[in-house]
Scaffold this motif. Sequence first.
Motif, PDB file in Angstrom:
ATOM      1  N   ASN A  25       0.872  -1.172  -0.056  1.00  0.00           N
ATOM      2  CA  ASN A  25       0.013   0.093   0.018  1.00  0.00           C
ATOM      3  C   ASN A  25       0.884   1.194  -0.098  1.00  0.00           C
ATOM      4  OD1 ASN A  25      -1.380   2.120   1.602  1.00  0.00           O
ATOM      5  ND2 ASN A  25      -3.000   1.227   0.652  1.00  0.00           N
ATOM      6  N   ARG A  26       0.544   2.112  -0.750  1.00  0.00           N
ATOM      7  CA  ARG A  26       1.186   3.347  -0.965  1.00  0.00           C
ATOM      8  C   ARG A  26       1.335   4.134   0.369  1.00  0.00           C
ATOM      9  NH1 ARG A  26      -0.366   8.849  -2.791  1.00  0.00           N
ATOM     10  NH2 ARG A  26       1.582   9.798  -3.607  1.00  0.00           N
ATOM     11  N   ARG A  27       0.336   4.249   0.856  1.00  0.00           N
ATOM     12  CA  ARG A  27       0.568   5.102   2.465  1.00  0.00           C
ATOM     13  C   ARG A  27       1.327   4.297   3.343  1.00  0.00           C
ATOM     14  NH1 ARG A  27      -2.495   5.886   7.057  1.00  0.00           N
ATOM     15  NH2 ARG A  27      -4.044   4.379   6.597  1.00  0.00           N
ATOM     16  N   ARG A  28       1.322   2.972   3.393  1.00  0.00           N
ATOM     17  CA  ARG A  28       2.230   2.060   4.184  1.00  0.00           C
ATOM     18  C   ARG A  28       3.762   2.241   3.927  1.00  0.00           C
ATOM     19  NH1 ARG A  28       4.887  -2.761   4.351  1.00  0.00           N
ATOM     20  NH2 ARG A  28       5.241  -3.465   6.164  1.00  0.00           N
ATOM     21  N   LEU A  29       3.835   2.316   2.554  1.00  0.00           N
ATOM     22  CA  LEU A  29       5.153   2.520   2.052  1.00  0.00           C
ATOM     23  C   LEU A  29       5.921   3.921   2.608  1.00  0.00           C
ATOM     24  CD1 LEU A  29       5.304   0.519  -1.302  1.00  0.00           C
ATOM     25  CD2 LEU A  29       5.997  -0.338   0.835  1.00  0.00           C
ATOM     26  N   PHE A  30       4.994   4.720   2.519  1.00  0.00           N
ATOM     27  CA  PHE A  30       5.422   6.202   2.784  1.00  0.00           C
ATOM     28  C   PHE A  30       5.885   6.102   4.126  1.00  0.00           C
ATOM     29  CE2 PHE A  30       4.563  10.457   4.159  1.00  0.00           C
ATOM     30  CZ  PHE A  30       5.325  11.320   3.369  1.00  0.00           C
ATOM     31  N   SER A  31       5.011   5.521   5.072  1.00  0.00           N
ATOM     32  CA  SER A  31       5.058   5.568   6.444  1.00  0.00           C
ATOM     33  C   SER A  31       6.308   4.918   7.039  1.00  0.00           C
ATOM     34  CB  SER A  31       3.818   4.974   7.209  1.00  0.00           C
ATOM     35  OG  SER A  31       3.709   3.580   7.223  1.00  0.00           O
ATOM     36  N   LEU A  32       6.891   4.047   6.273  1.00  0.00           N
ATOM     37  CA  LEU A  32       8.131   3.242   6.846  1.00  0.00           C
ATOM     38  C   LEU A  32       9.343   4.167   7.068  1.00  0.00           C
ATOM     39  CD1 LEU A  32       7.934   0.153   4.236  1.00  0.00           C
ATOM     40  CD2 LEU A  32       7.300   0.367   6.843  1.00  0.00           C
TER      41      LEU A  32
ATOM     42  N   SER B 191      13.882  12.171   2.781  1.00  0.00           N
ATOM     43  CA  SER B 191      14.003  10.943   3.774  1.00  0.00           C
ATOM     44  C   SER B 191      13.304   9.640   3.058  1.00  0.00           C
ATOM     45  CB  SER B 191      13.280  11.275   4.835  1.00  0.00           C
ATOM     46  OG  SER B 191      11.751  11.634   4.829  1.00  0.00           O
ATOM     47  N   ARG B 192      12.044   9.915   2.131  1.00  0.00           N
ATOM     48  CA  ARG B 192      11.574   8.970   1.636  1.00  0.00           C
ATOM     49  C   ARG B 192      12.475   8.388   0.535  1.00  0.00           C
ATOM     50  NH1 ARG B 192       9.325  10.353   6.154  1.00  0.00           N
ATOM     51  NH2 ARG B 192       7.573   9.335   6.725  1.00  0.00           N
ATOM     52  N   SER B 193      13.281   8.904  -0.135  1.00  0.00           N
ATOM     53  CA  SER B 193      14.040   8.608  -1.136  1.00  0.00           C
ATOM     54  C   SER B 193      15.270   7.754  -0.841  1.00  0.00           C
ATOM     55  CB  SER B 193      14.882   9.783  -1.892  1.00  0.00           C
ATOM     56  OG  SER B 193      15.884  10.137  -1.132  1.00  0.00           O
ATOM     57  N   LEU B 194      15.419   7.788   0.660  1.00  0.00           N
ATOM     58  CA  LEU B 194      16.567   6.908   1.126  1.00  0.00           C
ATOM     59  C   LEU B 194      15.966   5.588   1.341  1.00  0.00           C
ATOM     60  CD1 LEU B 194      17.498   9.173   4.395  1.00  0.00           C
ATOM     61  CD2 LEU B 194      18.907   8.659   2.253  1.00  0.00           C
ATOM     62  N   LEU B 195      14.820   5.425   1.235  1.00  0.00           N
ATOM     63  CA  LEU B 195      14.158   4.007   1.405  1.00  0.00           C
ATOM     64  C   LEU B 195      13.677   3.455  -0.150  1.00  0.00           C
ATOM     65  CD1 LEU B 195      12.145   3.950   4.874  1.00  0.00           C
ATOM     66  CD2 LEU B 195      14.452   3.148   4.171  1.00  0.00           C
ATOM     67  N   GLY B 196      14.004   4.264  -1.135  1.00  0.00           N
ATOM     68  CA  GLY B 196      13.753   3.944  -2.605  1.00  0.00           C
ATOM     69  C   GLY B 196      12.108   4.400  -2.820  1.00  0.00           C
ATOM     70  N   PHE B 197      11.535   5.306  -1.962  1.00  0.00           N
ATOM     71  CA  PHE B 197      10.064   5.690  -2.118  1.00  0.00           C
ATOM     72  C   PHE B 197      10.106   6.693  -3.193  1.00  0.00           C
ATOM     73  CE2 PHE B 197       6.176   7.606  -1.671  1.00  0.00           C
ATOM     74  CZ  PHE B 197       5.209   6.682  -1.608  1.00  0.00           C
ATOM     75  N   SER B 198       9.586   6.925  -4.308  1.00  0.00           N
ATOM     76  CA  SER B 198       9.412   8.011  -5.246  1.00  0.00           C
ATOM     77  C   SER B 198       8.047   8.339  -5.812  1.00  0.00           C
ATOM     78  CB  SER B 198      10.623   7.711  -6.193  1.00  0.00           C
ATOM     79  OG  SER B 198      10.279   6.724  -6.799  1.00  0.00           O
ATOM     80  N   ASP B 199       7.150   7.444  -5.207  1.00  0.00           N
ATOM     81  CA  ASP B 199       5.640   7.760  -5.914  1.00  0.00           C
ATOM     82  C   ASP B 199       4.929   9.101  -5.258  1.00  0.00           C
ATOM     83  OD1 ASP B 199       3.287   7.080  -7.078  1.00  0.00           O
ATOM     84  OD2 ASP B 199       2.892   5.571  -5.561  1.00  0.00           O
TER      85      ASP B 199
END
Length: 297
Positions: A106-113, A178-186
């Motif tokens: 889920n996009r919101r879950r991945l962002f929250s990581l 900060s999210r890019s550090l985990l590979g999140f770019s959506d």
Amino acid sequence: MTMSIRPIDPASRPFFAAEVSGIDITRPLSGEQAGAIERGMDQYGVLVFHDQRFDDDTQLAFSGHFGELEEASGDLNWGKKRRIGSALVNDISNLDNDNQVLARDNRRRLFSLGNRLWHSDSSFKAVPAKFSLLSARLIPSAGGNTEFADMRAGYDTLDDETKAEIEDLVCEHSQLYSRSLLGFSDFTDEDRERFKPVLQRLVRRHPSTGQRSLYLASHAGAIVGWPVPEARALLRDLIEHATQRRFVYAHGWRQWDLVMWDNRSTMHRARPFDAGQVRDMHRTTVACERSTMAEAA
């Protein structure tokens, strides 16, 4: 009952993280009680209250004793239908609007990581957070602890040369980094506009105690006037220094705990737990009175 504030680990960390007893903070507070809690925050940085059966209204009432509350605009759900009614309550959970556990992708879950990275709440806002207050409504059977690092101790134990080097540095903070550090770019164009970098001082002086502290976060991705690789290397070294185990308190949650921390002098991070279990936490956030740039002026 008489309120008591005592350090959780008086042998190893008598200066950081304390437990408060002898008070029901779900009930209206006197000015004297609120003042004592704020003085405890100044001294210990993190306060733990057990068995505080908050709902959102009583949590908002308690939080309002300590300043103006900020809106919960730091997640991807801003401006959309929310599970929690009040815009002043952050939904720090793994639940959708129907109270079902979010899918792993889920996009919101991945962002929250990104909350598992060391950070200070709302450092990505021009006027960042003062206090955060997190209420544990439902917790998983294991894991999901929150760790807190004392940024005052982190600063105090730097060598004099490093203190001089960083004294006047200004960083750029953004959740995009900060999210890019985990590979999140959506991110949508609207997200990118809302999460544009803001400027924050790297060294802060606490307005009540005068103590200096490091103001770090995974959101900090650049230092003004520095080449980006050099800036990120320094920030990484400083975070590594400030999060040594001797400076860290790890909170193992019980249901109905309320933990309150000072974002001006601490960093924190969430720890992993079984993604199939519910973790439902509600956070209220007291805003600082002004930006870190204005504080320095």
